[in-house]
Design a protein around this motif. Sequence first.
Motif, PDB file in Angstrom:
ATOM      1  N   MET A 137       0.864  -1.152  -0.093  1.00  0.00           N
ATOM      2  CA  MET A 137       0.067   0.060  -0.099  1.00  0.00           C
ATOM      3  C   MET A 137       1.047   1.221   0.111  1.00  0.00           C
ATOM      4  O   MET A 137       0.546   2.300  -0.856  1.00  0.00           O
ATOM      5  CB  MET A 137      -0.854   0.100   1.292  1.00  0.00           C
ATOM      6  CG  MET A 137      -1.802   1.163   1.331  1.00  0.00           C
ATOM      7  SD  MET A 137      -2.744   1.320   2.851  1.00  0.00           S
ATOM      8  CE  MET A 137      -3.645  -0.101   2.582  1.00  0.00           C
ATOM      9  N   PHE A 138       1.788   1.254   1.067  1.00  0.00           N
ATOM     10  CA  PHE A 138       2.743   2.654   1.014  1.00  0.00           C
ATOM     11  C   PHE A 138       3.753   2.410  -0.087  1.00  0.00           C
ATOM     12  O   PHE A 138       4.601   1.120  -0.279  1.00  0.00           O
ATOM     13  CB  PHE A 138       3.423   2.552   2.330  1.00  0.00           C
ATOM     14  CG  PHE A 138       2.246   2.798   3.271  1.00  0.00           C
ATOM     15  CD1 PHE A 138       1.508   3.932   3.242  1.00  0.00           C
ATOM     16  CD2 PHE A 138       2.040   1.754   4.455  1.00  0.00           C
ATOM     17  CE1 PHE A 138       0.597   4.303   4.449  1.00  0.00           C
ATOM     18  CE2 PHE A 138       1.144   2.252   5.128  1.00  0.00           C
ATOM     19  CZ  PHE A 138       0.169   3.354   5.634  1.00  0.00           C
ATOM     20  N   GLU A 139       4.114   3.587  -0.821  1.00  0.00           N
ATOM     21  CA  GLU A 139       5.248   3.716  -1.812  1.00  0.00           C
ATOM     22  C   GLU A 139       6.526   3.832  -1.315  1.00  0.00           C
ATOM     23  O   GLU A 139       6.620   4.556  -0.313  1.00  0.00           O
ATOM     24  CB  GLU A 139       4.780   4.453  -2.905  1.00  0.00           C
ATOM     25  CG  GLU A 139       3.288   4.443  -3.633  1.00  0.00           C
ATOM     26  CD  GLU A 139       3.151   5.458  -4.572  1.00  0.00           C
ATOM     27  OE1 GLU A 139       3.912   6.076  -5.152  1.00  0.00           O
ATOM     28  OE2 GLU A 139       1.917   5.733  -4.959  1.00  0.00           O
ATOM     29  N   SER A 140       7.308   3.283  -1.948  1.00  0.00           N
ATOM     30  CA  SER A 140       8.555   3.273  -1.435  1.00  0.00           C
ATOM     31  C   SER A 140       9.192   4.630  -2.148  1.00  0.00           C
ATOM     32  O   SER A 140       9.014   5.248  -3.204  1.00  0.00           O
ATOM     33  CB  SER A 140       9.525   2.037  -2.223  1.00  0.00           C
ATOM     34  OG  SER A 140      11.054   2.630  -1.843  1.00  0.00           O
ATOM     35  N   ILE A 141      10.288   5.453  -1.493  1.00  0.00           N
ATOM     36  CA  ILE A 141      10.816   6.658  -1.874  1.00  0.00           C
ATOM     37  C   ILE A 141      12.291   6.439  -2.071  1.00  0.00           C
ATOM     38  O   ILE A 141      13.139   7.242  -2.219  1.00  0.00           O
ATOM     39  CB  ILE A 141      10.606   7.756  -1.079  1.00  0.00           C
ATOM     40  CG1 ILE A 141      11.206   7.696   0.453  1.00  0.00           C
ATOM     41  CG2 ILE A 141       9.374   8.191  -0.888  1.00  0.00           C
ATOM     42  CD1 ILE A 141      11.336   8.832   1.284  1.00  0.00           C
ATOM     43  N   ILE A 142      12.553   5.041  -2.219  1.00  0.00           N
ATOM     44  CA  ILE A 142      14.028   4.645  -2.391  1.00  0.00           C
ATOM     45  C   ILE A 142      14.286   4.594  -4.064  1.00  0.00           C
ATOM     46  O   ILE A 142      14.211   3.687  -4.745  1.00  0.00           O
ATOM     47  CB  ILE A 142      14.365   3.418  -1.926  1.00  0.00           C
ATOM     48  CG1 ILE A 142      14.112   3.354  -0.670  1.00  0.00           C
ATOM     49  CG2 ILE A 142      15.887   2.873  -2.193  1.00  0.00           C
ATOM     50  CD1 ILE A 142      14.828   4.554   0.189  1.00  0.00           C
ATOM     51  N   ARG A 143      14.173   5.808  -4.541  1.00  0.00           N
ATOM     52  CA  ARG A 143      14.020   5.957  -6.220  1.00  0.00           C
ATOM     53  C   ARG A 143      14.491   7.449  -6.335  1.00  0.00           C
ATOM     54  O   ARG A 143      14.426   8.451  -5.350  1.00  0.00           O
ATOM     55  CB  ARG A 143      12.916   5.936  -6.887  1.00  0.00           C
ATOM     56  CG  ARG A 143      11.467   6.719  -6.091  1.00  0.00           C
ATOM     57  CD  ARG A 143      10.189   6.187  -6.779  1.00  0.00           C
ATOM     58  NE  ARG A 143       8.994   6.973  -6.157  1.00  0.00           N
ATOM     59  CZ  ARG A 143       8.589   8.256  -6.377  1.00  0.00           C
ATOM     60  NH1 ARG A 143       9.416   8.935  -7.475  1.00  0.00           N
ATOM     61  NH2 ARG A 143       7.547   8.613  -5.999  1.00  0.00           N
ATOM     62  N   THR A 144      14.889   7.778  -7.520  1.00  0.00           N
ATOM     63  CA  THR A 144      15.116   9.191  -7.939  1.00  0.00           C
ATOM     64  C   THR A 144      14.016  10.143  -7.588  1.00  0.00           C
ATOM     65  O   THR A 144      12.996  10.012  -8.007  1.00  0.00           O
ATOM     66  CB  THR A 144      15.457   9.424  -9.502  1.00  0.00           C
ATOM     67  OG1 THR A 144      16.610   8.629  -9.712  1.00  0.00           O
ATOM     68  CG2 THR A 144      16.005  10.803  -9.512  1.00  0.00           C
ATOM     69  N   PRO A 145      14.221  11.394  -6.701  1.00  0.00           N
ATOM     70  CA  PRO A 145      13.243  12.183  -6.496  1.00  0.00           C
ATOM     71  C   PRO A 145      12.647  13.085  -7.644  1.00  0.00           C
ATOM     72  O   PRO A 145      13.329  12.949  -8.615  1.00  0.00           O
ATOM     73  CB  PRO A 145      13.909  13.281  -5.262  1.00  0.00           C
ATOM     74  CG  PRO A 145      15.339  13.420  -5.769  1.00  0.00           C
ATOM     75  CD  PRO A 145      15.539  11.854  -5.988  1.00  0.00           C
ATOM     76  N   ASP A 146      11.380  13.363  -7.534  1.00  0.00           N
ATOM     77  CA  ASP A 146      10.790  14.142  -8.647  1.00  0.00           C
ATOM     78  C   ASP A 146      11.116  15.503  -8.767  1.00  0.00           C
ATOM     79  O   ASP A 146      11.318  16.139  -9.736  1.00  0.00           O
ATOM     80  CB  ASP A 146       9.352  14.068  -8.676  1.00  0.00           C
ATOM     81  CG  ASP A 146       8.756  12.597  -8.677  1.00  0.00           C
ATOM     82  OD1 ASP A 146       8.730  12.080  -9.707  1.00  0.00           O
ATOM     83  OD2 ASP A 146       8.338  11.873  -7.578  1.00  0.00           O
ATOM     84  N   LEU A 147      11.623  16.167  -7.700  1.00  0.00           N
ATOM     85  CA  LEU A 147      12.029  17.506  -7.458  1.00  0.00           C
ATOM     86  C   LEU A 147      13.182  17.723  -6.709  1.00  0.00           C
ATOM     87  O   LEU A 147      13.147  17.102  -5.473  1.00  0.00           O
ATOM     88  CB  LEU A 147      10.925  18.492  -7.257  1.00  0.00           C
ATOM     89  CG  LEU A 147      11.177  19.944  -6.931  1.00  0.00           C
ATOM     90  CD1 LEU A 147      11.625  20.623  -8.212  1.00  0.00           C
ATOM     91  CD2 LEU A 147      10.165  20.671  -6.379  1.00  0.00           C
ATOM     92  N   ILE A 148      14.006  18.422  -7.022  1.00  0.00           N
ATOM     93  CA  ILE A 148      15.104  18.758  -6.159  1.00  0.00           C
ATOM     94  C   ILE A 148      15.114  20.506  -6.258  1.00  0.00           C
ATOM     95  O   ILE A 148      15.532  20.778  -7.156  1.00  0.00           O
ATOM     96  CB  ILE A 148      16.469  18.232  -6.542  1.00  0.00           C
ATOM     97  CG1 ILE A 148      16.544  16.613  -6.416  1.00  0.00           C
ATOM     98  CG2 ILE A 148      17.622  18.966  -5.800  1.00  0.00           C
ATOM     99  CD1 ILE A 148      17.848  16.073  -6.992  1.00  0.00           C
ATOM    100  N   ALA A 149      15.470  20.985  -5.105  1.00  0.00           N
ATOM    101  CA  ALA A 149      15.374  22.392  -4.899  1.00  0.00           C
ATOM    102  C   ALA A 149      16.503  22.691  -4.096  1.00  0.00           C
ATOM    103  O   ALA A 149      16.647  22.173  -2.827  1.00  0.00           O
ATOM    104  CB  ALA A 149      14.158  23.055  -4.531  1.00  0.00           C
ATOM    105  N   VAL A 150      17.257  23.788  -4.325  1.00  0.00           N
ATOM    106  CA  VAL A 150      18.241  24.256  -3.208  1.00  0.00           C
ATOM    107  C   VAL A 150      18.217  25.833  -3.221  1.00  0.00           C
ATOM    108  O   VAL A 150      18.089  26.668  -3.985  1.00  0.00           O
ATOM    109  CB  VAL A 150      19.810  24.005  -3.938  1.00  0.00           C
ATOM    110  CG1 VAL A 150      20.733  24.578  -3.051  1.00  0.00           C
ATOM    111  CG2 VAL A 150      19.894  22.532  -3.969  1.00  0.00           C
ATOM    112  N   LYS A 151      18.330  26.250  -1.850  1.00  0.00           N
ATOM    113  CA  LYS A 151      18.425  27.887  -1.394  1.00  0.00           C
ATOM    114  C   LYS A 151      19.924  28.127  -1.144  1.00  0.00           C
ATOM    115  O   LYS A 151      20.287  27.449  -0.161  1.00  0.00           O
ATOM    116  CB  LYS A 151      17.295  27.941  -0.301  1.00  0.00           C
ATOM    117  CG  LYS A 151      17.521  29.365  -0.028  1.00  0.00           C
ATOM    118  CD  LYS A 151      16.351  29.786   1.202  1.00  0.00           C
ATOM    119  CE  LYS A 151      16.402  31.157   1.342  1.00  0.00           C
ATOM    120  NZ  LYS A 151      17.649  31.635   1.969  1.00  0.00           N
ATOM    121  N   SER A 152      20.210  28.985  -1.930  1.00  0.00           N
ATOM    122  CA  SER A 152      21.579  29.554  -1.561  1.00  0.00           C
ATOM    123  C   SER A 152      21.370  31.384  -1.594  1.00  0.00           C
ATOM    124  O   SER A 152      21.249  31.884  -2.641  1.00  0.00           O
ATOM    125  CB  SER A 152      22.578  29.123  -2.490  1.00  0.00           C
ATOM    126  OG  SER A 152      23.800  30.017  -2.488  1.00  0.00           O
TER     127      SER A 152
END
Length: 537
Positions: free
Chosen positions: A1-16
């Motif tokens: 039922m619960f999905e794994s997140i051991i995969r490439t993320p759909d979004l990466i955001a960085v604040k600098s």
Amino acid sequence: MFESIIRTPDLIAVKSGDKEFKGHGVLDNTDISVKTEVNQNDLKIYVTADKSELEIVRLRWNLTEPLKGRILGDAWERGYGDMKWEGMVPHRAMPWYFFIHHMTETAGYGVKVRPSALCFWQVDPKGISLWLDVRNGGEGVILGGRQLLAATVVSETYSGMNTFRAAQNFCKRMCDDPIFPHKPVYGANNWYYAYGHSSEDEILADTRYLAKLTKGLENRPYMVIDDCWQLKRCDEYIGGPWISNKKFPDMKALADKICDQNCIPGIWIRFLLDNSEDIPQEWRLSHNNCLDPSHPDVIAQVKEDIKRICGWGYRLIKHDFSTQDIFGKWGFQMQPFMAESGWHFYDRSKTSAEIVVNFYREILDSAMPTDTLILGCNTIGHLGAGLMHMNRTGDDTSGILWERVMRLGVNTLAFRMPQHRTFYDVDADCLGITEKIPWKYNRMWGELLGNSGTSLFVSVKPNVLTAEEEKELSEFMKNGSMQKYIAEPLDWEETTLPQYWKIGEKNVYYDWYEDTGLRVVRETGAIWEALDSEKLF
């Protein structure tokens, strides 16, 4: 039922600074890089930058089916009586890990212990977000091209077991190198009746009483001297230097006298508060004037303090206040970030998490030659797992107010119990015995602590207990010396103060509540003041 997140993320955001960079699956520009490495059992997150000062990294996994269930998150450091299972709260920041339960399945999502970032999760029906605070204090970290393993993500779904067993198993997944005491730790701590006002004679009286309570037990107890012994101790200042005051003329001789009573000496210390005028300002944090654990000379002083204490003969060090002294906030004030902006450490090249982990490691390494145990208090458990034998996992209980014992003690014991014997030995705090709390209530708390498998410490005001009550307390101490069981809260999904517990093969019920219900309380420092609810209306 619960999905794994051991995969490439759909979004990466960085604040600098005032800039934000986004990428799908990977973020790689001319200066900043965020990459993930998917393995069979985990996902590693690598971050680097040549010149940019990195602050926050956010990863997002979108889900194919709406996420449903009740959720339990962890806390930044200690619990404050507020840990609970609840419905989905999308804006809630859940530090380190969370569990979600629906129907017959429980899933855990988290980062392995000792990450190089301060991590929290957010959950909504459409997806799961992980925030990585890679700042240096309240400003960006300067990696200078160094590749940082910011965190290692793990997730697991459990079927055929209850939520408590699932939580235990997932805590084991997050920590594969815990350290524990060689034998069960229990004993006495003078704080919850003395509250900082004590002397060598009173400590020795406490030790004799402890020896009496534990007479005949093969595993000997610890007598822990809490805040009261240091040179400049007063109600307005509880910092260093860490040499004794006139009420404690010879700390080594005192340790020897504790040993003469067949007890083991332990001591409390606050490493990062020292207002001594000869300490250079360069050693201090700019936002609160506490000592900066990234400065090598501060670490050298901490190591010297430990060497001196171990040389006196103390074999348990309870180090306190470091999270407050570093970040200037208590855990319940850290929403969603631990650090406010506008300050940084002496060493700008490391993240806050790296600096804290190194601080804990130096403490442990310095104590190892004498086989001295480390008990963290107001420490960040997820960063200290594997570097401390024990951890005080909740805010203070009380020898004055039963409401505080319930709210903080019972809640802490229940909701941090999955970390016991998986991250470290849990210390849910003391059984504080004074005339202020009726024994019929303290009896329940003492019995549960003694049978919980966690570290049992008692603070007993002299001449309070009857002979029969002393006999009962001795039995609690006997159970604490063996730690046969790990107590399991059976109703923790329904309440913040579980009453039904499984201890060994028995189910035990505790009626925590007074017939008149809870009193209204307000905090007035270390001790809460009770307000009689009947007088308010």
